[in-house]
Motif scaffolding. Structure first.
Motif, mmCIF file in Angstrom:
data_model
loop_
_atom_site.group_PDB
_atom_site.id
_atom_site.type_symbol
_atom_site.label_atom_id
_atom_site.label_comp_id
_atom_site.label_asym_id
_atom_site.label_seq_id
_atom_site.Cartn_x
_atom_site.Cartn_y
_atom_site.Cartn_z
ATOM 1 N N MET A 1 70.557 100.787 -28.441
ATOM 2 C CA MET A 1 69.773 100.832 -27.735
ATOM 3 C C MET A 1 69.161 98.874 -27.410
ATOM 4 S SD MET A 1 66.122 102.444 -26.952
ATOM 5 C CE MET A 1 66.547 103.743 -28.253
ATOM 6 N N THR A 2 68.474 99.353 -26.099
ATOM 7 C CA THR A 2 68.926 97.659 -25.945
ATOM 8 C C THR A 2 67.752 97.110 -25.568
ATOM 9 O OG1 THR A 2 70.473 97.995 -22.959
ATOM 10 C CG2 THR A 2 68.717 96.610 -22.847
ATOM 11 N N GLN A 3 67.276 95.911 -26.000
ATOM 12 C CA GLN A 3 65.812 95.255 -26.439
ATOM 13 C C GLN A 3 65.671 95.376 -24.651
ATOM 14 O OE1 GLN A 3 67.446 91.831 -28.428
ATOM 15 N NE2 GLN A 3 67.728 92.802 -29.848
ATOM 16 N N ASP A 4 64.073 95.439 -25.308
ATOM 17 C CA ASP A 4 63.161 94.759 -24.110
ATOM 18 C C ASP A 4 63.389 93.178 -23.519
ATOM 19 O OD1 ASP A 4 62.416 97.567 -24.468
ATOM 20 O OD2 ASP A 4 59.877 96.815 -25.419
ATOM 21 N N THR A 5 63.333 92.258 -24.386
ATOM 22 C CA THR A 5 63.860 91.103 -23.860
ATOM 23 C C THR A 5 65.056 91.295 -22.841
ATOM 24 O OG1 THR A 5 65.130 90.522 -25.688
ATOM 25 C CG2 THR A 5 62.657 90.162 -25.904
ATOM 26 N N ILE A 6 65.906 91.746 -22.778
ATOM 27 C CA ILE A 6 67.325 91.794 -21.872
ATOM 28 C C ILE A 6 66.689 92.550 -21.039
ATOM 29 C CG2 ILE A 6 69.417 92.937 -22.136
ATOM 30 C CD1 ILE A 6 69.629 92.534 -24.734
ATOM 31 N N LEU A 7 65.948 93.599 -20.633
ATOM 32 C CA LEU A 7 65.376 93.947 -19.515
ATOM 33 C C LEU A 7 64.326 93.585 -18.923
ATOM 34 C CD1 LEU A 7 64.582 97.860 -21.197
ATOM 35 C CD2 LEU A 7 66.515 97.379 -19.457
ATOM 36 N N ARG A 8 63.506 92.797 -19.613
ATOM 37 C CA ARG A 8 62.531 91.457 -18.901
ATOM 38 C C ARG A 8 62.792 91.262 -17.858
ATOM 39 N NH1 ARG A 8 57.170 91.156 -20.454
ATOM 40 N NH2 ARG A 8 56.349 89.389 -19.458
ATOM 41 N N ASP A 9 63.959 90.117 -19.011
ATOM 42 C CA ASP A 9 65.273 89.343 -18.013
ATOM 43 C C ASP A 9 66.065 89.672 -16.638
ATOM 44 O OD1 ASP A 9 64.181 87.266 -20.102
ATOM 45 O OD2 ASP A 9 66.162 87.302 -21.154
ATOM 46 N N THR A 10 66.271 91.053 -17.405
ATOM 47 C CA THR A 10 67.027 91.235 -15.972
ATOM 48 C C THR A 10 66.480 91.781 -14.991
ATOM 49 O OG1 THR A 10 68.801 92.551 -17.441
ATOM 50 C CG2 THR A 10 68.198 93.563 -15.219
ATOM 51 N N LEU A 11 65.344 91.912 -15.261
ATOM 52 C CA LEU A 11 63.601 92.951 -14.020
ATOM 53 C C LEU A 11 63.777 91.104 -13.480
ATOM 54 C CD1 LEU A 11 61.957 95.160 -15.813
ATOM 55 C CD2 LEU A 11 63.161 95.548 -13.987
ATOM 56 N N ALA A 12 63.088 90.220 -14.455
ATOM 57 C CA ALA A 12 62.716 88.918 -13.879
ATOM 58 C C ALA A 12 63.931 87.937 -12.589
ATOM 59 C CB ALA A 12 62.116 87.764 -14.840
ATOM 60 N N GLN A 13 65.031 88.144 -12.777
ATOM 61 C CA GLN A 13 66.078 87.007 -12.528
ATOM 62 C C GLN A 13 66.729 88.584 -11.415
ATOM 63 O OE1 GLN A 13 69.361 87.836 -15.067
ATOM 64 N NE2 GLN A 13 67.779 86.213 -16.281
ATOM 65 N N HIS A 14 66.413 89.802 -10.785
ATOM 66 C CA HIS A 14 66.713 90.813 -10.078
ATOM 67 C C HIS A 14 65.881 90.974 -8.686
ATOM 68 C CE1 HIS A 14 71.279 89.376 -10.990
ATOM 69 N NE2 HIS A 14 70.845 90.233 -12.455
ATOM 70 N N LEU A 15 64.567 91.022 -9.518
ATOM 71 C CA LEU A 15 63.826 91.527 -8.490
ATOM 72 C C LEU A 15 63.246 90.679 -7.550
ATOM 73 C CD1 LEU A 15 61.334 93.585 -11.182
ATOM 74 C CD2 LEU A 15 62.185 94.867 -8.919
ATOM 75 N N PRO A 16 63.185 91.487 -6.005
ATOM 76 C CA PRO A 16 63.192 90.162 -4.879
ATOM 77 C C PRO A 16 61.575 90.119 -4.782
ATOM 78 C CG PRO A 16 63.518 92.628 -4.015
ATOM 79 C CD PRO A 16 63.871 92.764 -5.688
ATOM 80 N N ARG A 17 61.299 88.710 -4.689
ATOM 81 C CA ARG A 17 60.386 88.373 -4.783
ATOM 82 C C ARG A 17 59.178 88.397 -3.331
ATOM 83 N NH1 ARG A 17 59.314 84.889 -8.397
ATOM 84 N NH2 ARG A 17 60.804 84.421 -10.028
ATOM 85 N N HIS A 18 58.244 88.919 -3.396
ATOM 86 C CA HIS A 18 56.819 88.749 -2.325
ATOM 87 C C HIS A 18 57.632 90.833 -1.926
ATOM 88 C CE1 HIS A 18 55.457 85.318 -3.283
ATOM 89 N NE2 HIS A 18 56.364 84.643 -3.077
ATOM 90 N N GLN A 19 58.176 91.808 -1.929
ATOM 91 C CA GLN A 19 58.834 92.358 -1.346
ATOM 92 C C GLN A 19 58.023 93.659 -2.302
ATOM 93 O OE1 GLN A 19 62.861 92.101 -0.547
ATOM 94 N NE2 GLN A 19 63.295 94.127 0.147
ATOM 95 N N TRP A 20 58.098 94.893 -1.656
ATOM 96 C CA TRP A 20 57.965 95.901 -2.229
ATOM 97 C C TRP A 20 58.586 96.698 -2.846
ATOM 98 C CZ3 TRP A 20 55.098 98.941 -4.880
ATOM 99 C CH2 TRP A 20 55.024 99.814 -5.575
ATOM 100 N N VAL A 21 59.136 97.017 -4.131
ATOM 101 C CA VAL A 21 60.724 97.917 -3.664
ATOM 102 C C VAL A 21 59.876 99.224 -5.112
ATOM 103 C CG1 VAL A 21 62.630 97.542 -5.451
ATOM 104 C CG2 VAL A 21 61.376 95.632 -4.388
ATOM 105 N N PRO A 22 60.374 99.970 -4.523
ATOM 106 C CA PRO A 22 60.180 101.808 -4.878
ATOM 107 C C PRO A 22 60.612 101.866 -6.263
ATOM 108 C CG PRO A 22 60.740 101.640 -2.916
ATOM 109 C CD PRO A 22 61.269 100.525 -3.506
ATOM 110 N N ILE A 23 59.965 102.147 -7.559
ATOM 111 C CA ILE A 23 60.897 102.210 -8.218
ATOM 112 C C ILE A 23 62.374 102.525 -8.206
ATOM 113 C CG2 ILE A 23 59.503 104.825 -8.926
ATOM 114 C CD1 ILE A 23 59.818 101.923 -11.891
ATOM 115 N N ALA A 24 62.385 104.169 -7.975
ATOM 116 C CA ALA A 24 63.988 104.304 -7.556
ATOM 117 C C ALA A 24 65.189 103.412 -7.403
ATOM 118 C CB ALA A 24 64.046 105.580 -6.490
ATOM 119 N N ASP A 25 64.690 102.684 -6.428
ATOM 120 C CA ASP A 25 65.495 100.698 -6.605
ATOM 121 C C ASP A 25 65.652 100.761 -7.417
ATOM 122 O OD1 ASP A 25 66.155 102.262 -4.110
ATOM 123 O OD2 ASP A 25 64.306 100.681 -3.412
#
Length: 76
Positions: A1-25
């Motif tokens: 099972m993937t640890q939450d910290t790894i998921l959190r880091d991935t989201l923080a690094q790869h989500l675009p800033r100042h832009q709405w992103v649909p959950i499916a994306d």
């Protein structure tokens, strides 16, 4: 099972800033950038039948929003 910290880091690094992103994306981005094992992919809950990692991503996004690190359409 993937640890939450790894998921959190991935989201923080790869989500675009100042832009709405649909959950499916967001799900697609996570799935492409991370190795998700069998425990991640198994369905959690009897009714919803969604993969466990989807629930983890939503929980982490909600926590990031509470901390003020993300905005949602509801908070705009």
């Amino acid at each position: 099972m993937t640890q939450d910290t790894i998921l959190r880091d991935t989201l923080a690094q790869h989500l675009p800033r100042h832009q709405w992103v649909p959950i499916a994306d967001i799900y697609t981005m996570v799935e492409r950038r991370m190795f998700l094992d069998a425990d991640d992919r198994c369905c959690s809950g009897r009714i919803a039948r969604v993969p466990h990692w989807h629930k983890s991503v939503r929980r982490i996004l909600y926590a990031m929003r509470r901390e003020g690190r993300l905005l949602s359409r509801l908070s705009q």
